[in-house]
Design a protein around this motif. Structure first.
Motif, mmCIF file in Angstrom:
data_model
loop_
_atom_site.group_PDB
_atom_site.id
_atom_site.type_symbol
_atom_site.label_atom_id
_atom_site.label_comp_id
_atom_site.label_asym_id
_atom_site.label_seq_id
_atom_site.Cartn_x
_atom_site.Cartn_y
_atom_site.Cartn_z
ATOM 1 N N LEU A 1 84.156 26.898 56.786
ATOM 2 C CA LEU A 1 84.321 28.205 57.401
ATOM 3 C C LEU A 1 85.172 28.041 58.648
ATOM 4 O O LEU A 1 84.846 27.264 59.538
ATOM 5 N N ASN A 2 86.268 28.752 58.729
ATOM 6 C CA ASN A 2 87.165 28.679 59.870
ATOM 7 C C ASN A 2 86.762 29.761 60.876
ATOM 8 O O ASN A 2 86.988 30.950 60.655
ATOM 9 N N LEU A 3 86.146 29.345 61.997
ATOM 10 C CA LEU A 3 85.678 30.305 62.984
ATOM 11 C C LEU A 3 86.786 30.806 63.897
ATOM 12 O O LEU A 3 86.591 31.742 64.656
ATOM 13 N N GLY A 4 87.953 30.214 63.833
ATOM 14 C CA GLY A 4 89.066 30.646 64.662
ATOM 15 C C GLY A 4 89.703 31.937 64.169
ATOM 16 O O GLY A 4 90.521 32.539 64.853
ATOM 17 N N VAL A 5 89.325 32.379 62.996
ATOM 18 C CA VAL A 5 89.942 33.559 62.414
ATOM 19 C C VAL A 5 88.924 34.700 62.354
ATOM 20 O O VAL A 5 88.792 35.377 61.363
ATOM 21 N N LEU A 6 88.206 34.917 63.435
ATOM 22 C CA LEU A 6 87.261 36.022 63.486
ATOM 23 C C LEU A 6 87.982 37.299 63.879
ATOM 24 O O LEU A 6 88.949 37.263 64.653
ATOM 25 N N PRO A 7 87.539 38.402 63.398
ATOM 26 C CA PRO A 7 88.159 39.677 63.793
ATOM 27 C C PRO A 7 87.981 39.906 65.289
ATOM 28 O O PRO A 7 86.966 39.537 65.886
ATOM 29 N N ALA A 8 88.959 40.522 65.900
ATOM 30 C CA ALA A 8 88.943 40.741 67.347
ATOM 31 C C ALA A 8 87.767 41.619 67.769
ATOM 32 O O ALA A 8 87.202 41.442 68.846
ATOM 33 N N GLY A 9 87.377 42.547 66.946
ATOM 34 C CA GLY A 9 86.247 43.424 67.268
ATOM 35 C C GLY A 9 84.942 42.664 67.334
ATOM 36 O O GLY A 9 84.096 42.918 68.188
ATOM 37 N N LEU A 10 84.760 41.694 66.428
ATOM 38 C CA LEU A 10 83.539 40.888 66.409
ATOM 39 C C LEU A 10 83.461 39.999 67.646
ATOM 40 O O LEU A 10 82.405 39.859 68.256
ATOM 41 N N VAL A 11 84.592 39.427 68.031
ATOM 42 C CA VAL A 11 84.640 38.598 69.238
ATOM 43 C C VAL A 11 84.295 39.431 70.465
ATOM 44 O O VAL A 11 83.537 38.994 71.339
ATOM 45 N N ALA A 12 84.791 40.629 70.552
ATOM 46 C CA ALA A 12 84.507 41.500 71.688
ATOM 47 C C ALA A 12 83.033 41.878 71.739
ATOM 48 O O ALA A 12 82.424 41.906 72.822
ATOM 49 N N VAL A 13 82.432 42.134 70.589
ATOM 50 C CA VAL A 13 81.000 42.483 70.548
ATOM 51 C C VAL A 13 80.143 41.280 70.965
ATOM 52 O O VAL A 13 79.201 41.420 71.745
ATOM 53 N N VAL A 14 80.474 40.106 70.455
ATOM 54 C CA VAL A 14 79.722 38.896 70.801
ATOM 55 C C VAL A 14 79.842 38.611 72.297
ATOM 56 O O VAL A 14 78.850 38.297 72.962
ATOM 57 N N GLN A 15 81.035 38.742 72.850
ATOM 58 C CA GLN A 15 81.218 38.528 74.287
ATOM 59 C C GLN A 15 80.473 39.574 75.104
ATOM 60 O O GLN A 15 79.887 39.273 76.133
ATOM 61 N N ALA A 16 80.472 40.807 74.652
ATOM 62 C CA ALA A 16 79.801 41.879 75.376
ATOM 63 C C ALA A 16 78.290 41.670 75.404
ATOM 64 O O ALA A 16 77.614 42.108 76.331
ATOM 65 N N VAL A 17 77.759 40.980 74.413
ATOM 66 C CA VAL A 17 76.317 40.727 74.368
ATOM 67 C C VAL A 17 75.970 39.404 75.042
ATOM 68 O O VAL A 17 75.046 39.334 75.847
ATOM 69 N N LEU A 18 76.691 38.346 74.719
ATOM 70 C CA LEU A 18 76.335 37.019 75.203
ATOM 71 C C LEU A 18 76.598 36.804 76.688
ATOM 72 O O LEU A 18 75.839 36.117 77.355
#
Length: 96
Positions: A3-20
């Motif tokens: 699984l290549n984690l470098g290719v996550l959708p930008a929206g998912l990265v923003a949600v994870v950052q907003a929570v974490l």
């Protein structure tokens, strides 16, 4: 399949950052606060213990021998312990 984690959708990265980010911020300050609280409690307990230990009058007593084999000929079991705080046979050496 890897699984290549470098290719996550930008929206998912923003949600994870907003929570974490806020969660990690709060957890870090909780850790700092807990450490400070434990240090204050340790100092408070040490001061309370030292206050009790300084009330033991044996070192200023006439009968205190300062010998590890027989500290006090009158009360050898309670000499230099908390039980000796109100010793009825205490007599000051007059040096203090």
């Amino acid at each position: 399949m890897l699984l290549n984690l470098g290719v996550l959708p930008a929206g998912l990265v923003a949600v994870v950052q907003a929570v974490l980010v806020p969660v990690c911020f709060v957890l870090a300050w909780v850790l700092v606060g807990t450490t400070a609280w434990n240090m204050v409690a340790a100092v408070r307990d040490s001061v309370a213990r030292a206050t009790v230990m300084h009330k033991i009058p044996c070192a200023e007593c006439r009968y205190f021998t300062n010998d590890h084999r027989l500290k006090c000929p009158l009360h050898p079991k309670i000499a230099l312990s908390e039980a000796a705080i109100d010793c009825a046979d205490f007599e000051s050496t007059g040096l203090v």
